[in-house]
Scaffold this active site. Structure first.
Site, mmCIF file in Angstrom:
data_model
loop_
_atom_site.group_PDB
_atom_site.id
_atom_site.type_symbol
_atom_site.label_atom_id
_atom_site.label_comp_id
_atom_site.label_asym_id
_atom_site.label_seq_id
_atom_site.Cartn_x
_atom_site.Cartn_y
_atom_site.Cartn_z
ATOM 1 N N THR A 1 -0.663 -0.240 -4.870
ATOM 2 C CA THR A 1 -1.667 0.837 -4.835
ATOM 3 C C THR A 1 -1.002 1.832 -5.315
ATOM 4 O O THR A 1 -0.018 2.333 -5.288
ATOM 5 C CB THR A 1 -2.406 1.098 -3.572
ATOM 6 O OG1 THR A 1 -1.299 1.661 -2.642
ATOM 7 C CG2 THR A 1 -3.038 -0.244 -2.931
ATOM 8 N N ASP B 1 0.822 -1.268 -0.047
ATOM 9 C CA ASP B 1 0.174 0.008 0.119
ATOM 10 C C ASP B 1 0.850 1.264 -0.101
ATOM 11 O O ASP B 1 1.421 1.699 1.133
ATOM 12 C CB ASP B 1 -0.960 -0.139 1.223
ATOM 13 C CG ASP B 1 -1.909 0.964 1.188
ATOM 14 O OD1 ASP B 1 -2.143 1.681 0.166
ATOM 15 O OD2 ASP B 1 -2.770 0.983 1.958
ATOM 16 N N ALA B 2 1.294 1.715 -1.178
ATOM 17 C CA ALA B 2 2.093 2.891 -1.440
ATOM 18 C C ALA B 2 1.666 4.251 -1.878
ATOM 19 O O ALA B 2 1.982 5.229 -1.543
ATOM 20 C CB ALA B 2 3.444 2.548 -2.324
ATOM 21 N N LYS B 3 0.436 4.106 -2.859
ATOM 22 C CA LYS B 3 -0.432 5.069 -3.257
ATOM 23 C C LYS B 3 0.498 6.107 -3.913
ATOM 24 O O LYS B 3 0.132 7.350 -3.659
ATOM 25 C CB LYS B 3 -1.196 5.647 -2.162
ATOM 26 C CG LYS B 3 -2.237 4.837 -1.251
ATOM 27 C CD LYS B 3 -2.982 5.724 -0.276
ATOM 28 C CE LYS B 3 -3.958 4.954 0.349
ATOM 29 N NZ LYS B 3 -3.308 3.844 1.388
ATOM 30 N N ARG B 4 1.540 5.465 -4.747
ATOM 31 C CA ARG B 4 2.567 6.488 -5.400
ATOM 32 C C ARG B 4 1.755 7.247 -6.568
ATOM 33 O O ARG B 4 0.925 6.669 -7.247
ATOM 34 C CB ARG B 4 3.681 5.607 -5.789
ATOM 35 C CG ARG B 4 4.488 5.032 -4.634
ATOM 36 C CD ARG B 4 4.992 6.147 -3.915
ATOM 37 N NE ARG B 4 5.999 5.880 -2.932
ATOM 38 C CZ ARG B 4 6.295 6.212 -1.621
ATOM 39 N NH1 ARG B 4 5.475 7.069 -1.093
ATOM 40 N NH2 ARG B 4 7.255 5.601 -1.059
#
Length: 259
Positions: free
Chosen positions: A113, A86-89
């Site tokens: 993510t 879960d990094a949401k980069r």
């Protein structure tokens, strides 16, 4: 094997759609207690987990030591269980190439993510990795998802449908594309989401309801994340017992809907 096929096989093997979120918060014993804490969580829960989801923010908050802890953790994860980072980069394509290499080639996670709001070229560097997956933020579980994601455009579409259009555009490429859809904000949303893998936060501490999701009749390998409810619940149960109970609760909701 494609990512979605591997995830589906794991769901079928375990009978579980539970994604165990790994969000370490150093307590009174400090950072050096975190590796043993995480090892206990993984050792006790993996049999009930369809996937694990380490949230990179909790590791970055511990500085370089936290990144070392995450690297060690990823190297020791059970091979049977897919790992979703879960990094949401989100960045321009040239920078995203390096994020993709870091996560898929170096850390060897199965999925990550991404924030898609820089557009299609910002997700392209992640789309040619065999056996990997990405989850685009579509409708998140926080109240602020109403500020942009669920706003209606002049042509009647919601903004999150522009996100799913990016995923549809990527069909046929080696990387599977799924979406993050928060369980707290599914009203009127699920019929507009393609039958692609979903990563679903919002159960447990955030109070989301499984009923609408279970009734949607989806065939994709969707997984439901629980973090605090497994790691930090003050209920007298072990990590493994909590994971088993959450997995059974999710499965029961699905079975009741089908029946």
């Amino acid at each position: 094997m494609r990512y979605s096929e591997r995830l589906q096989a794991r769901i079928e093997t375990t009978g579980s759609r539970l994604c165990v979120g790994l969000d370490p918060r150093p307590g009174a014993d400090g950072i050096e207690a975190v590796p043993d804490f995480l090892k206990r969580v993984v050792d006790e829960t993996w049999e009930h987990a369809a996937a694990f989801k380490p949230n990179i923010a909790y590791f970055e908050a511990m500085g370089l030591r936290g990144l070392h802890i995450m690297e060690d953790l990823l190297g020791e994860m059970p091979k049977e269980v897919p790992v979703i980072l879960d990094a949401k980069r989100s960045d321009i394509g040239e920078t995203q190439k390096y994020y993709a290499h870091s996560y898929f080639a170096h850390w060897k996670v199965d999925a990550v993510t991404l924030n898609p709001f820089l557009g299609y070229d910002s997700i392209e560097p992640f789309l040619n990795w065999e056996g990997k997956g990405i989850y685009l933020l579509a409708v998140t579980s926080n109240p602020g998802s109403a500020d942009f994601q669920r706003q209606t455009l002049a042509d009647g579409r919601s903004i999150f449908e522009l996100v799913t259009a990016l995923g549809e555009r990527a069909k046929g490429l080696p990387t599977d594309v799924g979406y993050v859809v928060g369980l707290t904000n599914t009203a009127g949303v699920l019929p507009k989401i393609p039958d692609a893998p979903l990563l679903i936060p919002g159960l447990g501490a955030q109070g989301g309801d499984l009923a609408e999701l279970a009734a949607a009749g989806r065939s994709a390998p969707d997984v439901i994340n629980v973090s605090r409810g497994v790691l930090y619940a003050d209920d007298g149960f072990s990590f493994g017992e909590r994971a088993k109970r959450w997995a059974e609760r999710i499965a029961t909701s699905y079975h009741e809907s089908v029946a």
